[in-house]
Design an enzyme around this catalytic site. Structure first.
Site, mmCIF file in Angstrom:
data_model
loop_
_atom_site.group_PDB
_atom_site.id
_atom_site.type_symbol
_atom_site.label_atom_id
_atom_site.label_comp_id
_atom_site.label_asym_id
_atom_site.label_seq_id
_atom_site.Cartn_x
_atom_site.Cartn_y
_atom_site.Cartn_z
ATOM 1 N N TYR A 1 -13.967 41.111 -35.351
ATOM 2 C CA TYR A 1 -13.178 41.006 -34.117
ATOM 3 C C TYR A 1 -13.745 41.810 -32.957
ATOM 4 C CZ TYR A 1 -9.550 38.311 -36.349
ATOM 5 O OH TYR A 1 -8.856 37.307 -36.965
ATOM 6 N N LYS B 1 -14.861 42.901 -50.129
ATOM 7 C CA LYS B 1 -15.806 41.996 -50.784
ATOM 8 C C LYS B 1 -17.139 42.725 -50.896
ATOM 9 C CE LYS B 1 -16.730 37.746 -52.258
ATOM 10 N NZ LYS B 1 -16.075 37.011 -53.355
ATOM 11 N N ASP C 1 -1.141 35.671 -43.072
ATOM 12 C CA ASP C 1 -0.502 34.354 -43.057
ATOM 13 C C ASP C 1 -0.241 33.875 -44.477
ATOM 14 O OD1 ASP C 1 -0.955 34.654 -40.328
ATOM 15 O OD2 ASP C 1 -1.491 32.559 -40.009
ATOM 16 N N ASP D 1 -6.140 39.544 -41.259
ATOM 17 C CA ASP D 1 -5.566 38.422 -40.525
ATOM 18 C C ASP D 1 -5.236 37.289 -41.490
ATOM 19 O OD1 ASP D 1 -4.739 36.898 -38.374
ATOM 20 O OD2 ASP D 1 -6.750 36.177 -37.901
#
Ligand code: NAI
Ligand code: MG
Length: 329
Positions: A119, A166, A229, A225
């Site tokens: 980002y 990861k 959701d 992010d």
């Protein structure tokens, strides 16, 4: 009087902000609201999605209530988080009584790093048909967010902090995040706080299959992010998910959802996420009692099925808001 900046923004941002303000105005709070413009519409009007005057005015306020931006989200909310150094994005995920989903006792909180990772906006074209995006992960930002997560666990008496990364593939960036996590986790053993790690992909599977293994989750910006959701889907959708962006000196409070153009203008957006975000702001500013009154009212109305269509109800945004208003004692 405390100055609070208010940016409704685009799409349903406006609708849920109006709802939220009706609730806030019912409480006797020492606030002066400063309404400001930002988002797609502001960009059309002023040539800039986040006009300079808006940013300056925000900085003169104690906190910001934000609805949603549309296609300009990166230039508005992502920029604001970086500009105001609100480095911790908190996203509580809690089941509501009366909402049918695959699980009914989810209770976790996502602590997402908010200032770096993909980002940063460092994207370039290198040659015809080839683009790169740079993922920035620093020790300083990782330490700050991971410590925040453990402090939150300590304060709220939560049992465990889980890191999602990861590091098997992104050996440098996620590797650094993981190393810092392990260092800080050791410091908090003496408080009885457990630590755990999953690769983010497997973590997503567990989140769907057995969400109760999670308590506090800490992760980098992009993963945070995406899992937000996913987590929203566990408790009834984005209409229910509030969030806070917290820094040393500033707080931005906004729903996890965006401008939802697919339902904008129809008057059916669920106002819960925005209303609960404003309750998070009240907690941040020390108005605990008022925050609880809002949260209780929202829970009651949802439990009674007096909801917007996303939760299977028949009410419009304004009618659900009126129900909540009636219950704010
Ligand atoms: P979205 O979060 O706006 O909507 C995703 C889905 O959830 C849609 O089907 C929508 O109808 C539903 N939904 C969201 N909030 C709801 C609510 N309160 N009540 C009922 N249903 C709700 O994400 P999407 O559709 O990917 O993006 C739409 C626009 O919003 C884009 O322009 C995007 O750039 C922007 N966006 C802005 C964000 C921000 O300002 N923080 C965050 C996410 C997206
Ligand atoms: Mg998102």
């Amino acid at each position: 009087m405390m100055k609070i900046a208010v940016i409704p923004g685009d799409g349903i941002g406006k609708e849920v902000m109006n709802a939220s303000m009706l609730i806030l105005e019912k409480l006797d709070l020492p606030f002066e609201y400063v309404w400001l413009e930002a988002g797609d519409e502001a960009e059309k009007k002023y040539g800039k999605a986040l006009p300079d005057e808006t940013l300056e005015e925000i900085k003169r306020c104690k906190a910001l209530l934000f609805g949603a931006a549309g296609e300009s989200a990166a230039d508005v909310i992502v920029k604001l988080r970086q500009e105001l150094e609100t480095y911790a994005n908190l996203r509580p995920v809690k089941s509501f009584k009366g909402v049918k989903t695959i699980h009914n006792n989810v209770d976790m909180i996502i602590v997402r790093e908010n200032t770096e990772c993909l980002y940063k906006g460092l994207e370039f074209g290198v040659s015809e048909g080839v683009t790169v995006g740079i993922r920035v992960i620093s020790r300083e930002a990782s330490e700050r967010i991971i410590r925040f997560a453990f402090e939150l666990a300590k304060r709220d008496k939560r049992r465990k902090v889980t890191a999602l990364h990861k590091a098997n593939v992104m050996k440098k960036t996620c590797g650094l995040f993981r190393d810092v996590f392990r260092e800080i986790a050791k410091e908090y053993e003496k408080y009885g706080i457990e630590s755990e790690e999953y690769y983010v992909d497997a973590g997503c599977m567990y989140m769907v299959m057995k969400p109760n293994i999670f308590d506090v989750i800490v992760t980098t910006n992009m993963f945070g992010d995406i899992i937000s959701d996913l987590a929203a889907g566990l408790v009834g959708g984005l209409g229910l998910m509030p969030s806070a962006n917290i820094g040393e000196e500033y707080g931005i409070f906004e729903p996890v959802h965006g401008a939802a153009f697919d339902i904008a203008g129809k008057g059916i957006a669920n106002p819960t996420a925005m209303i609960l975000s404003s309750a998070m702001m009240l907690r941040y500013l020390g108005f605990l009692d008022e925050a609880k009154r809002i949260e209780k009212a929202v829970e009651k109305v949802i439990a009674e099925g007096k909801t917007t269509p996303d939760l299977g109800g028949k009410l419009k945004t304004i009618d659900m808001t009126k129900e909540i208003l009636k219950n704010v004692q």
